[in-house]
Design a protein around this motif. Structure first.
Motif, PDB file in Angstrom:
ATOM      1  N   PRO A 253       0.833  -1.221   0.000  1.00  0.00           N
ATOM      2  CA  PRO A 253       0.000   0.000   0.000  1.00  0.00           C
ATOM      3  C   PRO A 253       0.858   1.258   0.000  1.00  0.00           C
ATOM      4  CG  PRO A 253       0.005  -1.031   2.181  1.00  0.00           C
ATOM      5  CD  PRO A 253       0.691  -1.986   1.252  1.00  0.00           C
ATOM      6  N   VAL A 254       0.281   2.348  -0.493  1.00  0.00           N
ATOM      7  CA  VAL A 254       0.979   3.635  -0.448  1.00  0.00           C
ATOM      8  C   VAL A 254       1.073   4.092   1.005  1.00  0.00           C
ATOM      9  CG1 VAL A 254       0.299   4.311  -2.762  1.00  0.00           C
ATOM     10  CG2 VAL A 254      -1.182   4.885  -0.840  1.00  0.00           C
ATOM     11  N   ASP A 255       2.008   4.978   1.281  1.00  0.00           N
ATOM     12  CA  ASP A 255       2.308   5.394   2.655  1.00  0.00           C
ATOM     13  C   ASP A 255       2.896   6.799   2.565  1.00  0.00           C
ATOM     14  OD1 ASP A 255       3.732   5.873   5.069  1.00  0.00           O
ATOM     15  OD2 ASP A 255       4.166   3.756   5.367  1.00  0.00           O
ATOM     16  N   THR A 256       2.417   7.681   3.425  1.00  0.00           N
ATOM     17  CA  THR A 256       2.829   9.088   3.398  1.00  0.00           C
ATOM     18  C   THR A 256       4.338   9.283   3.382  1.00  0.00           C
ATOM     19  OG1 THR A 256       0.815   9.762   4.542  1.00  0.00           O
ATOM     20  CG2 THR A 256       2.680  11.271   4.681  1.00  0.00           C
ATOM     21  N   CYS A 257       5.073   8.481   4.166  1.00  0.00           N
ATOM     22  CA  CYS A 257       6.514   8.736   4.305  1.00  0.00           C
ATOM     23  C   CYS A 257       7.265   8.577   2.987  1.00  0.00           C
ATOM     24  CB  CYS A 257       7.130   7.849   5.390  1.00  0.00           C
ATOM     25  SG  CYS A 257       7.169   6.078   5.020  1.00  0.00           S
ATOM     26  N   TYR A 258       6.732   7.764   2.058  1.00  0.00           N
ATOM     27  CA  TYR A 258       7.448   7.547   0.801  1.00  0.00           C
ATOM     28  C   TYR A 258       7.326   8.734  -0.144  1.00  0.00           C
ATOM     29  CZ  TYR A 258       8.140   2.933   2.596  1.00  0.00           C
ATOM     30  OH  TYR A 258       8.517   1.892   3.407  1.00  0.00           O
ATOM     31  N   SER A 259       6.424   9.665   0.176  1.00  0.00           N
ATOM     32  CA  SER A 259       6.424  10.912  -0.589  1.00  0.00           C
ATOM     33  C   SER A 259       7.759  11.617  -0.423  1.00  0.00           C
ATOM     34  CB  SER A 259       5.278  11.823  -0.122  1.00  0.00           C
ATOM     35  OG  SER A 259       4.041  11.277  -0.513  1.00  0.00           O
ATOM     36  N   PHE A 260       8.391  11.401   0.748  1.00  0.00           N
ATOM     37  CA  PHE A 260       9.753  11.917   0.902  1.00  0.00           C
ATOM     38  C   PHE A 260      10.791  10.918   0.422  1.00  0.00           C
ATOM     39  CE2 PHE A 260      13.839  12.219   2.965  1.00  0.00           C
ATOM     40  CZ  PHE A 260      14.212  13.494   2.569  1.00  0.00           C
ATOM     41  N   TRP A 261      10.786   9.679   0.917  1.00  0.00           N
ATOM     42  CA  TRP A 261      11.870   8.730   0.593  1.00  0.00           C
ATOM     43  C   TRP A 261      12.015   8.547  -0.920  1.00  0.00           C
ATOM     44  CZ3 TRP A 261      14.339   8.957   4.728  1.00  0.00           C
ATOM     45  CH2 TRP A 261      13.810   8.676   5.996  1.00  0.00           C
ATOM     46  N   VAL A 262      10.885   8.329  -1.614  1.00  0.00           N
ATOM     47  CA  VAL A 262      10.943   8.151  -3.069  1.00  0.00           C
ATOM     48  C   VAL A 262      11.096   9.501  -3.769  1.00  0.00           C
ATOM     49  CG1 VAL A 262       9.704   7.304  -5.102  1.00  0.00           C
ATOM     50  CG2 VAL A 262       9.617   6.006  -2.963  1.00  0.00           C
ATOM     51  N   GLY A 263      10.368  10.507  -3.259  1.00  0.00           N
ATOM     52  CA  GLY A 263      10.459  11.836  -3.869  1.00  0.00           C
ATOM     53  C   GLY A 263      11.865  12.407  -3.805  1.00  0.00           C
ATOM     54  N   ALA A 264      12.522  12.274  -2.631  1.00  0.00           N
ATOM     55  CA  ALA A 264      13.884  12.798  -2.484  1.00  0.00           C
ATOM     56  C   ALA A 264      14.871  12.016  -3.341  1.00  0.00           C
ATOM     57  CB  ALA A 264      14.305  12.756  -1.020  1.00  0.00           C
ATOM     58  N   SER A 265      14.649  10.715  -3.483  1.00  0.00           N
ATOM     59  CA  SER A 265      15.519   9.906  -4.352  1.00  0.00           C
ATOM     60  C   SER A 265      15.441  10.414  -5.788  1.00  0.00           C
ATOM     61  CB  SER A 265      15.090   8.431  -4.297  1.00  0.00           C
ATOM     62  OG  SER A 265      15.210   7.912  -2.991  1.00  0.00           O
ATOM     63  N   LEU A 266      14.223  10.666  -6.252  1.00  0.00           N
ATOM     64  CA  LEU A 266      14.058  11.189  -7.612  1.00  0.00           C
ATOM     65  C   LEU A 266      14.627  12.599  -7.734  1.00  0.00           C
ATOM     66  CD1 LEU A 266      10.491   9.786  -8.280  1.00  0.00           C
ATOM     67  CD2 LEU A 266      12.527   9.280  -9.652  1.00  0.00           C
ATOM     68  N   GLN A 288      -4.035  13.859   6.637  1.00  0.00           N
ATOM     69  CA  GLN A 288      -3.891  14.968   7.577  1.00  0.00           C
ATOM     70  C   GLN A 288      -5.023  14.985   8.601  1.00  0.00           C
ATOM     71  OE1 GLN A 288      -2.949  19.681   7.084  1.00  0.00           O
ATOM     72  NE2 GLN A 288      -4.721  18.959   5.950  1.00  0.00           N
ATOM     73  N   ASP A 289      -4.672  15.226   9.854  1.00  0.00           N
ATOM     74  CA  ASP A 289      -5.673  15.441  10.903  1.00  0.00           C
ATOM     75  C   ASP A 289      -5.886  16.945  11.036  1.00  0.00           C
ATOM     76  OD1 ASP A 289      -7.030  15.853  13.365  1.00  0.00           O
ATOM     77  OD2 ASP A 289      -6.361  13.894  14.078  1.00  0.00           O
ATOM     78  N   MET A 290      -7.042  17.412  10.593  1.00  0.00           N
ATOM     79  CA  MET A 290      -7.326  18.848  10.590  1.00  0.00           C
ATOM     80  C   MET A 290      -7.629  19.398  11.975  1.00  0.00           C
ATOM     81  SD  MET A 290      -7.213  20.162   7.474  1.00  0.00           S
ATOM     82  CE  MET A 290      -8.316  21.578   7.522  1.00  0.00           C
ATOM     83  N   VAL A 291      -7.942  18.511  12.933  1.00  0.00           N
ATOM     84  CA  VAL A 291      -8.372  18.971  14.253  1.00  0.00           C
ATOM     85  C   VAL A 291      -7.190  19.157  15.190  1.00  0.00           C
ATOM     86  CG1 VAL A 291      -9.808  18.468  16.261  1.00  0.00           C
ATOM     87  CG2 VAL A 291     -10.612  17.868  13.963  1.00  0.00           C
ATOM     88  N   VAL A 292      -6.402  18.094  15.385  1.00  0.00           N
ATOM     89  CA  VAL A 292      -5.284  18.176  16.335  1.00  0.00           C
ATOM     90  C   VAL A 292      -3.933  18.282  15.638  1.00  0.00           C
ATOM     91  CG1 VAL A 292      -6.534  16.930  18.125  1.00  0.00           C
ATOM     92  CG2 VAL A 292      -5.083  15.662  16.544  1.00  0.00           C
ATOM     93  N   GLY A 293      -3.917  18.230  14.311  1.00  0.00           N
ATOM     94  CA  GLY A 293      -2.662  18.335  13.581  1.00  0.00           C
ATOM     95  C   GLY A 293      -2.019  16.987  13.359  1.00  0.00           C
ATOM     96  N   GLY A 294      -1.033  16.964  12.486  1.00  0.00           N
ATOM     97  CA  GLY A 294      -0.291  15.741  12.198  1.00  0.00           C
ATOM     98  C   GLY A 294      -0.777  15.031  10.947  1.00  0.00           C
ATOM     99  N   PHE A 295       0.092  14.163  10.427  1.00  0.00           N
ATOM    100  CA  PHE A 295      -0.236  13.301   9.291  1.00  0.00           C
ATOM    101  C   PHE A 295       0.002  11.855   9.716  1.00  0.00           C
ATOM    102  CE2 PHE A 295       0.773  17.338   7.380  1.00  0.00           C
ATOM    103  CZ  PHE A 295      -0.009  17.439   6.244  1.00  0.00           C
ATOM    104  N   SER A 296      -0.719  10.939   9.108  1.00  0.00           N
ATOM    105  CA  SER A 296      -0.545   9.509   9.384  1.00  0.00           C
ATOM    106  C   SER A 296      -0.034   8.811   8.130  1.00  0.00           C
ATOM    107  CB  SER A 296      -1.873   8.888   9.823  1.00  0.00           C
ATOM    108  OG  SER A 296      -2.876   9.139   8.851  1.00  0.00           O
ATOM    109  N   LYS A 297       0.309   7.538   8.265  1.00  0.00           N
ATOM    110  CA  LYS A 297       0.815   6.811   7.088  1.00  0.00           C
ATOM    111  C   LYS A 297      -0.301   6.511   6.094  1.00  0.00           C
ATOM    112  CE  LYS A 297       2.366   2.640   7.706  1.00  0.00           C
ATOM    113  NZ  LYS A 297       3.153   1.514   8.254  1.00  0.00           N
ATOM    114  N   TRP A 298      -1.511   6.251   6.632  1.00  0.00           N
ATOM    115  CA  TRP A 298      -2.693   5.952   5.815  1.00  0.00           C
ATOM    116  C   TRP A 298      -3.850   6.831   6.259  1.00  0.00           C
ATOM    117  CZ3 TRP A 298      -1.567   0.520   7.899  1.00  0.00           C
ATOM    118  CH2 TRP A 298      -0.540  -0.085   7.159  1.00  0.00           C
ATOM    119  N   PRO A 299      -4.810   7.108   5.377  1.00  0.00           N
ATOM    120  CA  PRO A 299      -5.985   7.893   5.791  1.00  0.00           C
ATOM    121  C   PRO A 299      -6.737   7.227   6.949  1.00  0.00           C
ATOM    122  CG  PRO A 299      -5.886   7.707   3.394  1.00  0.00           C
ATOM    123  CD  PRO A 299      -4.828   6.792   3.932  1.00  0.00           C
TER     124      PRO A 299
END
Length: 349
Positions: A253-266, A288-299
């Motif tokens: 499955p897709v995962d938020t952290c790879y937006s950096f790991w794969v994105g930075a590699s490219l 993204q959690d709009m109420v208390v802040g933060g991002f998770s790996k999956w929605p």
């Protein structure tokens, strides 16, 4: 496209989210106490990429810096041995040990790397770093295969710690403890049949370790050791990790952290523009959690500091407005990187 709907960024909530982790470690993260420095790194670096490092008061900034310097393991007073030097992960293990167990009070490569990054983000001049000792600590951890163990007290040795060792050497502007030729050979041997890069030779290619390997080659000026076929194959393997967001391996499955790991590699390969910025952005915002802040790996799952920071860093790479630019090789902001370059100039002069 990359700025579309920027109103969705819960900037104020994210600042408060990171500040909470700097003030107290939640009970849910008690099992991570021994790696508390990495949690502080995600929080400080996260505030930095949000352009909100000023949210950390001067008093708290000073206390964080003092805490980190207390975690620095110094050379043995009797023998002068520096092989255990580096940063520990938490003050919990900063206790008096009898001589037979003193090897357990030792530096850890990931904690040393993230500790140095925090100090840079907070504007410290690194004047209290025993640079020679830290470099000797790095040198003691390189194996015959060319990779690095995390710590002398016993740990895995793989691509993650090759990267940490390269970052420490780059930050301290001293490569005398890092055998570049051996490490480069290790990276090349870890390239798979599919051109992705694994933790170790003959293992499965992985987005996180591909970043560690490519960033190491970039920091050591060894990217030219890759053949044209390897570069093209790497770009293809990385681009194919995009579904909407990015996955770390095929059929995962897709995962938020790879937006950096794969994105930075490219980004390091000057190929991030081959991806769909809009799809990547939409996926990250779904976590993204709009109420208390933060991002998770999956929605619709729990947020955490790591995915929050790496989600923001991934957005920064594609030019999201309101975020500071990232130096992808070191995973710090360009602002902190410019501070480091000033320190290098001072050390040379």
């Amino acid at each position: 496209m990359n700025n579309e709907g920027n109103k969705d960024m819960a900037h104020r909530q994210h600042v408060k989210y990171f500040m909470r982790f700097l003030n107290i470690l939640p009970s849910s993260l008690s099992s991570h106490d021994t790696t508390r420095v990495t949690i502080a790194y995600f929080s400080v670096a996260g505030l930095d990429v949000l352009g909100s490092i000023s949210a950390i008061s001067l008093d708290l900034r000073s206390r964080i810096i003092e805490w980190l310097y207390r975690l620095q393991v110094h050379p043995d007073k009797e023998t002068g041995d520096m092989s255990l030097c580096g940063f520990q992960g938490s003050s919990t293990i900063n206790i008096r040990l009898d001589p037979d167990n003193n090897q357990f009070r030792c530096g850890h490569l990931a904690m040393t790397y993230t500790g140095l990054c925090i100090l840079l983000a907070l504007g410290d001049d690194l004047s209290r770093i025993n640079r020679t000792a830290l470099i000797q600590g790095v040198k003691a951890l390189q194996t015959d295969e060319g990779n690095f163990s995390a710590t002398l007290s016993g740990c895995e040795s793989d691509m993650r710690f090759v990267y940490c060792a390269a970052c420490i050497s780059y930050i301290l502007n001293d490569w005398s403890g890092f055998d570049i030729e051996k490490a480069t050979d290790y990276v090349i041997k870890s390239i798979g049949y599919d051109y992705g890069i694994a933790q170790c030779p003959e293992l499965e290619s992985h987005g996180g370790t591909t970043f560690c390997a490519l960033a190491t080659l970039a920091l050591t000026d060894q990217l030219d050791k890759l053949s044209e076929a390897q570069i093209d194959g790497l770009k293809r393997w990385l681009v194919y990790r995009q579904i909407d967001g990015f996955q770390g391996r095929p059929n995962k499955p897709v995962d938020t952290c790879y937006s950096f790991w794969v994105g930075a590699s490219l980004k390091i390969l000057n190929a991030l523009q081959l991806t769909n910025y809009g799809s990547n952005r939409r996926y990250v915002y779904e976590t993204q959690d709009m109420v208390v802040g933060g991002f998770s790996k999956w929605p619709d799952t729990c947020t955490d500091p790591m995915h929050t920071y790496l989600g923001l860093s991934g957005l920064s790479l594609i030019g999201e407005s309101g975020l500071l630019e990232i130096e992808p090789r070191l995973n710090i902001t360009k602002r902190a990187y410019e501070h480091l370059k000033c320190l290098h100039e001072q050390w040379v002069s």
